[in-house]
Design a protein around this motif. Structure first.
Motif, PDB file in Angstrom:
ATOM      1  N   GLY A 194       0.792  -1.224   0.000  1.00  0.00           N
ATOM      2  CA  GLY A 194       0.000   0.000   0.000  1.00  0.00           C
ATOM      3  C   GLY A 194       0.820   1.268   0.000  1.00  0.00           C
ATOM      4  N   GLY A 195       2.145   1.148   0.002  1.00  0.00           N
ATOM      5  CA  GLY A 195       3.004   2.317   0.091  1.00  0.00           C
ATOM      6  C   GLY A 195       3.145   3.099  -1.196  1.00  0.00           C
ATOM      7  N   PHE A 196       2.689   2.541  -2.312  1.00  0.00           N
ATOM      8  CA  PHE A 196       2.663   3.299  -3.568  1.00  0.00           C
ATOM      9  C   PHE A 196       1.433   2.905  -4.372  1.00  0.00           C
ATOM     10  CE2 PHE A 196       5.858  -0.163  -4.353  1.00  0.00           C
ATOM     11  CZ  PHE A 196       5.089  -0.951  -5.201  1.00  0.00           C
ATOM     12  N   GLY A 197       1.060   3.773  -5.300  1.00  0.00           N
ATOM     13  CA  GLY A 197      -0.119   3.557  -6.119  1.00  0.00           C
ATOM     14  C   GLY A 197       0.210   2.914  -7.449  1.00  0.00           C
ATOM     15  N   MET A 198      -0.791   2.864  -8.324  1.00  0.00           N
ATOM     16  CA  MET A 198      -0.623   2.216  -9.624  1.00  0.00           C
ATOM     17  C   MET A 198       0.418   2.922 -10.489  1.00  0.00           C
ATOM     18  SD  MET A 198      -1.467  -0.328 -11.578  1.00  0.00           S
ATOM     19  CE  MET A 198      -3.099  -1.053 -11.282  1.00  0.00           C
ATOM     20  N   LYS A 199       0.479   4.244 -10.439  1.00  0.00           N
ATOM     21  CA  LYS A 199       1.449   4.970 -11.254  1.00  0.00           C
ATOM     22  C   LYS A 199       2.881   4.612 -10.862  1.00  0.00           C
ATOM     23  CE  LYS A 199      -1.349   8.990 -12.524  1.00  0.00           C
ATOM     24  NZ  LYS A 199      -1.468  10.474 -12.444  1.00  0.00           N
ATOM     25  N   ALA A 200       3.132   4.564  -9.566  1.00  0.00           N
ATOM     26  CA  ALA A 200       4.477   4.215  -9.099  1.00  0.00           C
ATOM     27  C   ALA A 200       4.806   2.767  -9.438  1.00  0.00           C
ATOM     28  CB  ALA A 200       4.590   4.451  -7.591  1.00  0.00           C
ATOM     29  N   PHE A 201       3.809   1.888  -9.346  1.00  0.00           N
ATOM     30  CA  PHE A 201       4.031   0.485  -9.706  1.00  0.00           C
ATOM     31  C   PHE A 201       4.345   0.371 -11.188  1.00  0.00           C
ATOM     32  CE2 PHE A 201       2.086  -3.977 -10.177  1.00  0.00           C
ATOM     33  CZ  PHE A 201       3.263  -4.589  -9.787  1.00  0.00           C
ATOM     34  N   GLN A 202       3.635   1.130 -12.015  1.00  0.00           N
ATOM     35  CA  GLN A 202       3.898   1.102 -13.456  1.00  0.00           C
ATOM     36  C   GLN A 202       5.310   1.592 -13.763  1.00  0.00           C
ATOM     37  OE1 GLN A 202       1.785  -0.143 -16.014  1.00  0.00           O
ATOM     38  NE2 GLN A 202       3.750   0.009 -17.079  1.00  0.00           N
TER      39      GLN A 202
ATOM     40  N   GLU B  53      -4.344   4.685   0.551  1.00  0.00           N
ATOM     41  CA  GLU B  53      -3.661   3.476   1.010  1.00  0.00           C
ATOM     42  C   GLU B  53      -4.605   2.274   1.037  1.00  0.00           C
ATOM     43  OE1 GLU B  53      -3.720   6.472   2.410  1.00  0.00           O
ATOM     44  OE2 GLU B  53      -1.948   6.859   3.661  1.00  0.00           O
ATOM     45  N   GLY B  54      -5.902   2.530   1.168  1.00  0.00           N
ATOM     46  CA  GLY B  54      -6.877   1.439   1.198  1.00  0.00           C
ATOM     47  C   GLY B  54      -7.058   0.769  -0.143  1.00  0.00           C
ATOM     48  N   ASP B  55      -6.673   1.447  -1.221  1.00  0.00           N
ATOM     49  CA  ASP B  55      -6.761   0.878  -2.574  1.00  0.00           C
ATOM     50  C   ASP B  55      -5.420   0.229  -2.902  1.00  0.00           C
ATOM     51  OD1 ASP B  55      -7.584   0.259  -5.136  1.00  0.00           O
ATOM     52  OD2 ASP B  55      -7.211   2.273  -5.921  1.00  0.00           O
ATOM     53  N   TYR B  56      -5.086  -0.807  -2.136  1.00  0.00           N
ATOM     54  CA  TYR B  56      -3.713  -1.318  -2.128  1.00  0.00           C
ATOM     55  C   TYR B  56      -3.378  -2.284  -3.260  1.00  0.00           C
ATOM     56  CZ  TYR B  56      -6.004  -5.377  -0.051  1.00  0.00           C
ATOM     57  OH  TYR B  56      -6.837  -6.445   0.162  1.00  0.00           O
ATOM     58  N   LEU B  57      -4.346  -3.021  -3.769  1.00  0.00           N
ATOM     59  CA  LEU B  57      -4.028  -4.081  -4.731  1.00  0.00           C
ATOM     60  C   LEU B  57      -3.838  -3.530  -6.136  1.00  0.00           C
ATOM     61  CD1 LEU B  57      -3.697  -7.168  -5.139  1.00  0.00           C
ATOM     62  CD2 LEU B  57      -6.114  -7.214  -5.787  1.00  0.00           C
ATOM     63  N   LYS B  58      -2.732  -3.949  -6.756  1.00  0.00           N
ATOM     64  CA  LYS B  58      -2.428  -3.541  -8.124  1.00  0.00           C
ATOM     65  C   LYS B  58      -1.996  -4.775  -8.905  1.00  0.00           C
ATOM     66  CE  LYS B  58       0.167  -1.034  -5.723  1.00  0.00           C
ATOM     67  NZ  LYS B  58      -0.596  -0.829  -4.478  1.00  0.00           N
ATOM     68  N   VAL B  59      -2.746  -5.117  -9.954  1.00  0.00           N
ATOM     69  CA  VAL B  59      -2.414  -6.272 -10.789  1.00  0.00           C
ATOM     70  C   VAL B  59      -2.360  -5.798 -12.237  1.00  0.00           C
ATOM     71  CG1 VAL B  59      -2.983  -8.642 -11.409  1.00  0.00           C
ATOM     72  CG2 VAL B  59      -3.714  -7.735  -9.189  1.00  0.00           C
ATOM     73  N   VAL B  60      -1.216  -6.007 -12.877  1.00  0.00           N
ATOM     74  CA  VAL B  60      -1.021  -5.554 -14.246  1.00  0.00           C
ATOM     75  C   VAL B  60      -0.689  -6.748 -15.134  1.00  0.00           C
ATOM     76  CG1 VAL B  60       0.229  -3.958 -15.758  1.00  0.00           C
ATOM     77  CG2 VAL B  60      -0.138  -3.346 -13.354  1.00  0.00           C
ATOM     78  N   PHE B  61      -1.468  -6.938 -16.186  1.00  0.00           N
ATOM     79  CA  PHE B  61      -1.230  -8.001 -17.160  1.00  0.00           C
ATOM     80  C   PHE B  61      -0.387  -7.399 -18.290  1.00  0.00           C
ATOM     81  CE2 PHE B  61      -4.678  -9.482 -14.699  1.00  0.00           C
ATOM     82  CZ  PHE B  61      -4.853 -10.845 -14.907  1.00  0.00           C
ATOM     83  N   ILE B  62       0.833  -7.919 -18.462  1.00  0.00           N
ATOM     84  CA  ILE B  62       1.804  -7.321 -19.377  1.00  0.00           C
ATOM     85  C   ILE B  62       2.213  -8.316 -20.457  1.00  0.00           C
ATOM     86  CG2 ILE B  62       3.946  -5.989 -19.524  1.00  0.00           C
ATOM     87  CD1 ILE B  62       3.881  -6.178 -16.325  1.00  0.00           C
ATOM     88  N   GLU B  63       1.957  -7.990 -21.696  1.00  0.00           N
ATOM     89  CA  GLU B  63       2.450  -8.801 -22.816  1.00  0.00           C
ATOM     90  C   GLU B  63       3.858  -8.337 -23.156  1.00  0.00           C
ATOM     91  OE1 GLU B  63       0.373 -10.189 -26.873  1.00  0.00           O
ATOM     92  OE2 GLU B  63       0.939  -8.063 -26.854  1.00  0.00           O
ATOM     93  N   ILE B  64       4.797  -9.273 -23.192  1.00  0.00           N
ATOM     94  CA  ILE B  64       6.206  -8.949 -23.392  1.00  0.00           C
ATOM     95  C   ILE B  64       6.649  -9.342 -24.813  1.00  0.00           C
ATOM     96  CG2 ILE B  64       8.578  -9.427 -22.663  1.00  0.00           C
ATOM     97  CD1 ILE B  64       7.026  -7.810 -20.619  1.00  0.00           C
ATOM     98  N   THR B  65       7.242  -8.362 -25.499  1.00  0.00           N
ATOM     99  CA  THR B  65       7.788  -8.626 -26.833  1.00  0.00           C
ATOM    100  C   THR B  65       9.298  -8.471 -26.772  1.00  0.00           C
ATOM    101  OG1 THR B  65       5.797  -7.741 -27.893  1.00  0.00           O
ATOM    102  CG2 THR B  65       7.773  -7.957 -29.271  1.00  0.00           C
ATOM    103  N   LYS B  66      10.001  -9.537 -27.168  1.00  0.00           N
ATOM    104  CA  LYS B  66      11.473  -9.512 -27.098  1.00  0.00           C
ATOM    105  C   LYS B  66      12.092  -9.193 -28.451  1.00  0.00           C
ATOM    106  CE  LYS B  66      11.820 -12.607 -23.151  1.00  0.00           C
ATOM    107  NZ  LYS B  66      12.416 -13.846 -22.574  1.00  0.00           N
TER     108      LYS B  66
END
Length: 398
Positions: A343-351, A385-398
């Motif tokens: 909960g220490g950072f939001g979606m933007k920081a996680f991204q 801080e209560g909106d703590y869960l962040k799940v990002v589905f990322i397609e990776i191209t190498k």
């Protein structure tokens, strides 16, 4: 009638509280030393003596208490808790009517109006979790209030706070009928085993329900799936329901293997055909790289903080390196499900952490979707801080 204690908010904090911020930090009030007994209800006042809200004193994380109501005349009694619980149950009416899901949260702390308390429902049984001695002081009132608004098979509790530096040990069963061990619950038609009287974690994290459903419905068919920090294998169960070709579960905890096998068998998956490894996740990444093993889908759902004999992991500092390791064994075009409950950072920081990892690994990313907390985990907009869960589905191209 005893007059309620009055505590003055600092000048800088008044506007924050008036906007609905529910958690009281130590530096947000004056003469905090007047508060000595957790569970004490007090009036939060402006420096000029104007009423802001009623709150209770309870030490939790960085806070010293939670606001309960902004109504000056409202008593914090059993009827108060009846009102909060009744409203929360009404908001979950659709969950109770859904036979495909029999495990969900019916009260989510400050999101339902009482910080420091959560209540989960498991197929007829309720699990109360107390996060401070302050909220625990209202235990009898809250239990009676719960009994006034709903029926149950049995009640359980978890005390998630310390007293004199020690967590309270003891039986988690409170009253009613004891649940079978395991108790079987359903989530979107899938079956899981939970243990209500076996430590802090019962066997499934309810906040990940939507992420598991997305994995099952959109990302699993014919795929190889690596489930790291797998715990009891719930993501792997979802993958198999979605038609996964194979799953590999990795977790350092010894009992993880039997719990994963148990959930596989409940869902018709032959556990002997799947790979379950009890080892450090980072060590597994090294092993997979040496063996040239790659995956179509990798689930990364680590704890916010964990320590093993050889390594300490902190989501705030180490998630980028974890993601770089995952990228090294993902197939071209594969999907990484990056998740954190920190909960220490939001979606933007996680991204930004995700962006940094992709740059370091020299790959391109395409975020196909983001998942947040499900509807049974409401939060207050003023308390990010209560909106703590962040799940990002990322397609990776190498």
């Amino acid at each position: 009638m005893t007059e309620t204690m009055k505590i003055s908010a600092s000048k800088q904090a008044v506007e924050t509280f008036q906007k609905g911020y529910p958690l009281i930090h130590e530096d947000m009030v004056n003469k905090r030393e007047k508060l000595s007994e957790e569970g004490t209800v007090f009036d939060l006042m402006t420096p000029q003596g104007q009423f802001i809200a009623k709150a209770y004193y309870g030490l939790q994380n960085k806070g010293i208490g939670w606001i309960l109501t902004n109504k000056k005349e409202e008593a914090i009694d059993q009827q108060f808790f009846v009102g909060k619980l009744s409203a929360a149950l009404q908001r979950r009416k659709a969950f109770f009517e859904d036979e495909s899901t029999t495990a969900f949260r019916i009260f989510n702390g400050e999101g339902d109006g009482i910080g420091g308390l959560t209540i989960d429902y498991f197929n007829g049984y309720y699990m109360l979790q107390w996060y401070s001695a302050g909220i625990y002081a209202f235990r009898s009132l809250i239990i009676r209030a719960l009994e006034a608004v709903t029926a149950y098979e049995g009640l359980y509790e978890k005390r998630r706070f310390q007293q004199q530096g020690q967590y309270i040990e003891g039986d988690d069963f409170v009253k009613g009928k004891e649940a079978p061990a395991p108790l079987h619950v359903k989530e979107n038609g899938m079956t899981f085993a939970v243990y209500l009287n076996d430590g802090a974690m019962v066997g499934i994290f309810l906040d990940q329900r939507e992420a598991r459903k997305r994995l099952r419905d959109e990302y699993s068919a014919g795929k190889t799936v690596l489930n790291t920090f797998s715990y009891t294998g719930a993501f792997s169960v979802a993958a198999h329901h979605g038609g996964a070709a194979k799953t590999v579960d990795v977790d350092v905890a010894n009992r993880s293997k039997s719990r994963v096998q148990e959930n596989f068998e409940l869902n018709g998956v032959i556990s002997e055909d799947q790979e379950i490894r009890i080892m450090d996740v980072f060590a597994y990444f090294d092993y997979a790289k040496k063996k040239n093993i790659t995956y179509d889908v990798i689930v990364l759902d680590p704890p916010s903080f964990a320590r093993t004999k050889k390594r300490t992991f902190s989501a705030a500092k180490d998630y980028t390196s974890l993601l770089v390791d995952a990228i090294s064994i993902i197939k071209d075009g594969g999907t990484i499900i990056a998740s954190t409950n920190f909960g220490g950072f939001g979606m933007k920081a996680f991204q930004k952490q995700i962006d940094k990892a992709c740059t370091k690994a020299e790959v391109k990313q395409n975020v196909t979707e983001r998942v947040r907390l499900p509807d049974d985990h409401p939060y207050t907009a003023s308390y990010k801080e209560g909106d703590y869960l962040k799940v990002v589905f990322i397609e990776i191209t190498k």
